[in-house]
Design a protein around this motif. Structure first.
Motif: not given
Lengths: 308, 268
Positions: B120-128, B199-212
């Protein structure tokens, strides 16, 4: 036995090379350009080209992979794109903190899980059992990024006993270790219960009871001691959960370990560091798994013969 | 049916309703109200407001949509891909099976969440990208399970009969093997929902998930950690929601396992 060890070591090597290869290719398939990150968007094309050449990024991917592996053999993991320090130094700096956290979490998990699992097994199908297992289920369901803040809320904010974050002395270790350890404790207590239940139905336990031993001696002397073996070996497999969880836990508590380094590397697009962190964690994981496998094979010849 | 069934079913149903009916509700998850920053609760919003004065209930519903979408997406993709790869590999055997087993071993010999974080870090943020990163990690469990299941049923007589009749391998896998191995896969999928939600919440918690300004329960918790001292409700609201959904999925998985797994019953 020699064959068994050799085949296990070989497959461990394949796994580590496989993981590093996947991560390497993945990083290089993604459009983003580290050179752009390093120089900024306004850099002159000539400068970019020069830097790309200096980093070897202009070569075909397979050749880069070859260079990467050649470097690995000499323990040369490259330099950080952010601080230009050798990646190996960065890792060595951060390893003690993560080891400390992992060990402390393991201790916390064992302290919680063994009594809980034992009570649940000895008093199977009673309220004790349901209570302990309910507790474990809730423990599994609370992710550590919820558990961590909740613990901070209780111990640092309300009671003001422990520091919120950082790594200064024993007190600062407690909250991260509890956060990471509680998740493991939940899994572990289920394993202790299952393993102990199996042991308690063995013939020699019935014999011990028939001899008139006290229930305490039956459970501790004959039960827990024999149930320990599979649990301790299974614990090795849980290390992955611990390492994965460490990334988040270290972020919550600003714990300066490998997990925090991983997240920093992601945020800074510092690919050599990210790659090295992933490689290191997979290496540790695979080594522990292999040792677990070997221990199993050593303890139980059936596995050795079945697979060899 | 007992509480053990009703409680998790109710929670999952509520989560589903929040996710599906969310767009129909008159919600304003991004409505910034500066006079209500960090407010605990008022008559309009029982759950309070966040650090920008946005109503937490509205954001909670928006977060439910995120986690639901990701969970359904990831579990569906990895169930289909993983099951097919595993079943075909188990059925065919030979070099293909060797290759697949090797790949599965590599994926399993590595903490999945870490690979997902790195990816997720390499791909960049975003739900997809979250869906991609988590699917890349989760198909393996289904592949391993379906392979093992197929190995255990592929020598049954009806399969041998189908082979003798010259049925194509594709049809054998789809029609004669898959129906037999669905039960354990469905159980695995239920547990899969629980772990994907975390896992989704974890990624978003790290700032790697959905964007503001989009909301995820993980990003809400992340926002909340900065205001722990003054506004603990910012963590408690999404934290409890997350915990309940995961708990419910785990309970449901346990129940299903007890009901569907015939061998388990015979052993006891």
């Amino acid at each position: 036995m020699v064959n068994f060890i050799a085949s296990r070591l070989l497959s461990a090597l394949v796994v580590v090379l496989g993981v590093s290869c996947i991560v390497f290719l993945f990083i290089h398939m993604i459009p983003g350009d580290p050179v752009e990150v390093m120089l900024g968007e306004s850099a002159r094309p000539a400068d970019r080209e020069a830097l790309r050449e200096a980093l070897g990024l202009n070569l075909p991917v397979l050749q880069q992979l070859q260079h990467y592996y050649a470097g690995l053999i000499q323990l040369d993991l490259g330099h950080s794109l952010h601080s230009s320090r050798p990646v190996l130094d960065l890792l060595i700096e951060r390893i003690p903190a993560t080891v400390e956290l992992a060990l402390a979490s393991l201790i916390v998990a064992v302290i919680i899980a063994f009594p809980l699992g034992t009570i649940a097994a000895v008093r199977q199908h009673t309220l004790w059992d349901q209570g302990a297992m309910g507790f474990a289920l809730i423990g599994v369901s609370i992710p550590n990024f919820v558990m961590g803040p909740l613990l901070i809320l209780l111990f640092s904010v309300t009671l003001a006993w422990l520091p919120v974050s950082g790594r200064e002395g024993f007190a600062s270790l407690l909250l991260p270790a509890m956060t990471l350890g509680s998740a493991l404790a939940a899994v572990l207590s289920r394993m202790v219960r299952a393993s102990l239940l199996e042991v308690l139905s063995e013939d020699y336990v019935r014999t011990a009871r028939a001899k008139g031993l006290s229930e305490w001696r039956v459970v501790w002397g004959h039960g827990v001691r024999n149930a320990l073996l599979p649990v301790v070996t299974l614990l090795g497999l849980q290390l992955g959960v611990l390492l994965g969880g460490a990334v988040i836990t270290e972020t919550i508590f600003s714990w300066p370990g490998i997990g925090q380094l991983t997240i920093e590397a992601i945020q800074r697009r510092d690919y050599p560091v990210l790659q090295a962190c992933v490689l290191l964690i997979s290496l540790v994981y695979v080594v522990v798994n292999t040792l677990t496998d070997l221990a199993y094979g050593w303890l139980d010849p059936r596995i050795r013969l079945g697979e060899g | 049916m007992s509480l053990r069934v009703w409680f998790p079913l109710g929670i999952i149903l509520l989560w589903l309703l929040m996710a599906l009916l969310g767009p129909l509700m008159a919600l304003e998850p991004n409505q910034i109200e500066l006079s209500k920053i960090l407010l605990n609760h008022d008559s309009n919003a029982l759950l309070g407001y966040d650090d920008l004065g946005r109503p937490l209930w509205d954001r909670l519903v928006m977060g439910a949509q995120t986690s639901f979408m990701v969970a359904i997406g990831v579990v569906t993709i990895s169930l289909i891909v993983g099951t097919l790869i595993g079943a075909v590999s188990g059925y065919l055997g030979g070099w293909f099976d060797h290759l697949v087993t090797r790949i599965i071993d590599i994926f399993l010999a590595f903490p999945g969440i870490l690979l997902a974080i790195a990816m997720a870090g390499i791909l960049g943020p975003g739900v997809e990208n979250v869906v991609i990163a988590l699917a890349v990690v989760s198909w393996v469990g289904f592949a391993r399970l379906s392979r093992a299941q197929v190995l255990s049923v592929k020598h049954r007589e009806h399969v041998q009969a189908a082979i003798a009749l010259g049925v194509s391998p594709v049809l054998i896998v789809l029609r004669h093997l898959l129906p037999l191995i669905m039960a354990p896969l469905i159980i695995e999928a239920t547990f899969g929902v629980a772990s994907v939600v975390i896992a989704e919440a974890g990624l978003s918690f790290l700032g790697l998930g959905v964007q503001a300004p989009d909301a995820s329960w993980g990003s809400m918790i992340r926002d909340g950690t900065r205001y722990l001292l003054v506004a603990p409700h910012m963590i408690l609201v999404p934290g409890i929601a997350l915990m309940l959904v995961v708990l419910a999925a785990n309970l449901l998985g346990d129940q299903l396992r007890d009901r569907l797994d015939v061998r388990l019953k015979n052993n006891r």
